[in-house]
Scaffold this active site. Structure first.
Site, PDB file in Angstrom:
ATOM      1  CB  ILE A   1      -2.894 -10.666 -10.264  1.00 22.39           C
ATOM      2  CG1 ILE A   1      -3.507  -9.998 -11.514  1.00 22.39           C
ATOM      3  CG2 ILE A   1      -1.390 -10.487  -9.984  1.00 22.39           C
ATOM      4  CD1 ILE A   1      -3.873  -8.511 -11.108  1.00 22.39           C
ATOM      5  N   GLY A   2      -1.377 -13.878  -9.271  1.00 24.89           N
ATOM      6  CA  GLY A   2      -1.068 -14.623  -8.148  1.00 24.89           C
ATOM      7  C   GLY A   2       0.423 -14.093  -7.663  1.00 24.89           C
TER       8      GLY A   2
ATOM      9  CD  GLU B   1      -1.338  -5.252 -11.166  1.00 21.01           C
ATOM     10  OE1 GLU B   1      -0.544  -6.302 -11.492  1.00 21.01           O
ATOM     11  OE2 GLU B   1      -1.916  -5.116 -10.050  1.00 21.01           O
TER      12      GLU B   1
ATOM     13  CB  SER C   1       0.201 -10.608  -2.617  1.00 21.95           C
ATOM     14  OG  SER C   1       0.241  -9.308  -3.528  1.00 21.95           O
TER      15      SER C   1
HETATM   16  C1  LIG Z   1      -8.269  -4.454  -3.382  1.00 31.54           C
HETATM   17  C2  LIG Z   1      -7.060  -4.993  -3.369  1.00 31.54           C
HETATM   18  C3  LIG Z   1      -6.788  -6.050  -4.520  1.00 31.54           C
HETATM   19  C4  LIG Z   1      -5.659  -6.816  -4.425  1.00 31.54           C
HETATM   20  N1  LIG Z   1      -5.622  -7.778  -5.566  1.00 31.54           N
HETATM   21  C5  LIG Z   1      -4.510  -8.555  -5.833  1.00 31.54           C
HETATM   22  C6  LIG Z   1      -4.486  -9.505  -6.451  1.00 31.54           C
HETATM   23  O1  LIG Z   1      -5.314  -9.817  -7.451  1.00 31.54           O
HETATM   24  N2  LIG Z   1      -3.251 -10.355  -6.637  1.00 31.54           N
HETATM   25  C7  LIG Z   1      -1.942 -10.058  -5.787  1.00 31.54           C
HETATM   26  O2  LIG Z   1      -1.157 -10.838  -5.976  1.00 31.54           O
HETATM   27  N3  LIG Z   1      -2.300  -8.942  -4.809  1.00 31.54           N
HETATM   28  C8  LIG Z   1      -3.177  -8.319  -4.752  1.00 31.54           C
HETATM   29  N4  LIG Z   1      -3.371  -7.167  -3.923  1.00 31.54           N
HETATM   30  C9  LIG Z   1      -2.099  -6.918  -2.842  1.00 31.54           C
HETATM   31  C10 LIG Z   1      -1.391  -5.816  -3.159  1.00 31.54           C
HETATM   32  O3  LIG Z   1      -0.726  -5.966  -4.296  1.00 31.54           O
HETATM   33  C11 LIG Z   1      -0.855  -5.576  -1.988  1.00 31.54           C
HETATM   34  O4  LIG Z   1      -1.565  -5.347  -0.922  1.00 31.54           O
HETATM   35  C12 LIG Z   1       0.446  -4.594  -2.153  1.00 31.54           C
HETATM   36  O5  LIG Z   1       1.441  -4.898  -2.867  1.00 31.54           O
HETATM   37  C13 LIG Z   1       1.032  -4.193  -0.280  1.00 31.54           C
HETATM   38  O6  LIG Z   1       1.756  -5.273   0.066  1.00 31.54           O
HETATM   39  P1  LIG Z   1       1.146  -5.893   1.358  1.00 31.54           P
HETATM   40  O7  LIG Z   1      -0.410  -5.814   1.741  1.00 31.54           O
HETATM   41  O8  LIG Z   1       1.866  -7.091   1.920  1.00 31.54           O
HETATM   42  O9  LIG Z   1       1.721  -4.616   2.334  1.00 31.54           O
HETATM   43  P2  LIG Z   1       3.338  -4.340   2.947  1.00 31.54           P
HETATM   44  O10 LIG Z   1       4.331  -4.713   1.686  1.00 31.54           O
HETATM   45  O11 LIG Z   1       3.650  -5.368   4.127  1.00 31.54           O
HETATM   46  O12 LIG Z   1       3.433  -2.936   3.237  1.00 31.54           O
HETATM   47  C14 LIG Z   1       2.831  -2.171   4.185  1.00 31.54           C
HETATM   48  C15 LIG Z   1       3.232  -0.939   4.194  1.00 31.54           C
HETATM   49  O13 LIG Z   1       4.808  -0.690   4.254  1.00 31.54           O
HETATM   50  C16 LIG Z   1       5.030   0.132   2.981  1.00 31.54           C
HETATM   51  N5  LIG Z   1       6.317  -0.465   2.827  1.00 31.54           N
HETATM   52  C17 LIG Z   1       6.706  -1.761   2.347  1.00 31.54           C
HETATM   53  N6  LIG Z   1       7.838  -1.878   1.799  1.00 31.54           N
HETATM   54  C18 LIG Z   1       8.599  -0.557   1.901  1.00 31.54           C
HETATM   55  C19 LIG Z   1       9.601  -0.172   1.370  1.00 31.54           C
HETATM   56  N7  LIG Z   1      10.594  -0.884   1.062  1.00 31.54           N
HETATM   57  N8  LIG Z   1       9.793   1.351   1.626  1.00 31.54           N
HETATM   58  C20 LIG Z   1       8.911   2.132   2.008  1.00 31.54           C
HETATM   59  N9  LIG Z   1       7.775   1.577   2.665  1.00 31.54           N
HETATM   60  C21 LIG Z   1       7.406   0.362   2.553  1.00 31.54           C
HETATM   61  C22 LIG Z   1       3.999  -0.053   2.034  1.00 31.54           C
HETATM   62  O14 LIG Z   1       4.093   0.961   1.132  1.00 31.54           O
HETATM   63  C23 LIG Z   1       2.524  -0.067   3.176  1.00 31.54           C
HETATM   64  O15 LIG Z   1       2.318   1.132   3.355  1.00 31.54           O
HETATM   65  C24 LIG Z   1      -4.377  -6.416  -3.826  1.00 31.54           C
HETATM   66  C25 LIG Z   1      -4.684  -5.508  -2.670  1.00 31.54           C
HETATM   67  C26 LIG Z   1      -5.781  -4.905  -2.581  1.00 31.54           C
HETATM   68  C27 LIG Z   1      -5.822  -3.710  -1.494  1.00 31.54           C
END
Ligand SMILES: Cc1cc2nc3c(=O)[nH]c(=O)nc-3n(C[C@H](O)[C@H](O)[C@H](O)COP(=O)(O)OP(=O)(O)OC[C@H]3O[C@@H](n4cnc5c(N)ncnc54)[C@H](O)[C@@H]3O)c2cc1C
Length: 387
Positions: free
Chosen positions: A130-131, A249, A133
């Site tokens: 999945i691309g 998903e 993030s």
């Molecule tokens: C094990 C694992 C596998 C993954 N695999 C994939 C993958 O294959 N492909 C892919 O594309 N991604 C993948 N991800 C990424 C995952 O989808 C993201 O980590 C997730 O969507 C959160 O984004 P971020 O890490 O940038 O955190 P951020 O978006 O920076 O968020 C940080 C914190 O702020 C909070 N927050 C952010 N915006 C808001 C808002 N508007 N209101 C309230 N709270 C908010 C969030 O809830 C979180 O607690 C994976 C993540 C993990 C842990």
């Protein structure tokens, strides 16, 4: 205020027959020693298992036969997913392709992409990542900065993705890219592409997780050329595409069954008859509560599968199942820890200790992967008309 719908579902005869079939398959696999049951098994990568599951007809089950599918209902697929997870089978190689990439290609891919990729996915031979993030674009997906520019009959992609699970082991990735102006709501000008991870200009670097494992990566695109026939949906329609993909998903049993083997190991550890004299009341209550929650989640998730089978779009209900389901998945190790004395070693002697050790290291990610709880709650609140 809008209402949440979880209409009770009675499994049709087809799904009940499929359950017997998949149970027999898993029993044979176990008896032949071809896999060892484990927790979080949809994260375990075993291409040989996936090929055997594909040959047995358990991948791409709902797709047309012309594309290698079995034309089963969504409820039959749901049953197979539950049984695979409950058995702790290593279904990680094909999981993403079966769950979301394949359905996305079937609905919105070109005929070339369908004919080339779907039969290989259904055979358990072709795997996807999945691309979505990017650094600084996780929850706020509309802010992705990876660009795709049209050059003749192809597109040239530049940028990077992060947290891409298994990108170092799979064949393709579906990338969300910016192809035009974001517009006033920032959701315009996005487009998805299927990217061959062996293409020139693709660079994959490992990220090691809390457990020390190499499961996800950073992926860089250095002028990667992708033919227009590998585009998903119309140019600029990427937001609609990606939110549709996220509905696949988020809605399945992998959002509450990742720790199922730990729950059964906890029950074995406490004794087969909670409530009997040798098992304390506190233990019996704790296990009873978890099992009751599991039953409710199973009914809710099955209801979502039923709505999908009826052609509806239960995005809000799916978000709720993921939110409650992943909280449940994080609670199991906390409860189990209360009933294990001493330090927990993931390389420990008995299965309960090993499973607990493994889940303790992986559980923090359950509520992040696939969208965080805060984001899901925002979707639920919007769906209910509360924001
Ligand atoms: C094990 C694992 C596998 C993954 N695999 C994939 C993958 O294959 N492909 C892919 O594309 N991604 C993948 N991800 C990424 C995952 O989808 C993201 O980590 C997730 O969507 C959160 O984004 P971020 O890490 O940038 O955190 P951020 O978006 O920076 O968020 C940080 C914190 O702020 C909070 N927050 C952010 N915006 C808001 C808002 N508007 N209101 C309230 N709270 C908010 C969030 O809830 C979180 O607690 C994976 C993540 C993990 C842990």
């Amino acid at each position: 205020m809008a209402e949440l719908r979880f209409p009770p579902v009675r499994l049709p005869a087809e799904a009940r027959a499929v359950r017997e079939k998949v149970r027999a398959f898993l029993r044979d696999e176990l008896e032949a020693g071809r896999f060892t049951p484990d927790v979080d098994s949809w994260g375990r990568f075993d291409p040989e298992f996936s090929r055997r599951a594909g040959r047995a007809g358990f991948i791409g089950m709902t797709w047309p036969k012309a594309y290698g599918g079995g034309e089963y209902s969504a409820l039959s697929r749901f049953v197979v997913a539950c049984e695979m997870l409950a058995a702790g089978a290593p279904c990680g190689a094909h999981w993403i392709a079966d769950r979301q990439s394949g359905p996305q290609i079937l609905r919105h891919g070109s005929e070339l992409a369908r004919r080339t990729l779907l039969p290989r996915i259904a055979a358990g031979e072709c795997y996807f990542a999945i691309g979505m993030s990017e650094p600084n674009s996780g929850s706020d997906l509309a802010s992705v900065r990876t660009r795709a520019r049209r050059e003749g009959d192809a597109w040239v992609i530049e940028g990077s993705k992060i947290w891409t699970s298994r990108a170092h082991q799979v064949h393709y990735l579906i990338a969300l890219t910016r192809t035009g102006d974001p517009g006033p709501d920032r959701h315009q000008g996005l487009t998805q592409f299927i990217v061959d991870l062996k293409a020139p200009g693709v660079i994959i670097r490992p990220i090691h997780n809390l457990a020390g494992g190499h499961e996800f990566n950073e992926v860089f695109f250095d002028r990667v050329r992708v033919g227009d026939e590998w585009r998903i949906g119309e140019v600029g329609e990427g937001w609609r595409m990606v939110t549709g993909e996220l509905a696949f998903e988020r809605s399945g049993p992998d959002r509450f069954l990742s720790d199922y083997r730990l729950l059964t190991a906890l029950i074995d550890h406490l004794g087969v008859e909670p409530g009997a004299e040798e098992v304390g009341a506190e233990e019996a209550r704790a296990v009873g509560r978890l099992v009751a929650h599991l039953g409710a989640l199973l009914s809710m998730s099955q209801a979502v599968a039923g709505l999908l089978a009826a052609g509806e779009n239960p995005a809000v209900e799916a978000a709720l199942v993921k939110d409650v389901g992943t909280r449940f998945e994080r609670e199991i190790p906390e409860v189990a820890r209360r009933f294990f004395s001493g330090p927990v070693r993931s390389g420990g002697a008995d299965y309960f200790e090993r499973a607990l050790g493994r889940v303790m290291l992986h559980a923090p990610s359950y509520t992040l992967r696939g969208g965080t709880r805060e984001i899901l709650r925002g979707i639920i609140a919007r769906g209910l008309g509360l924001r």
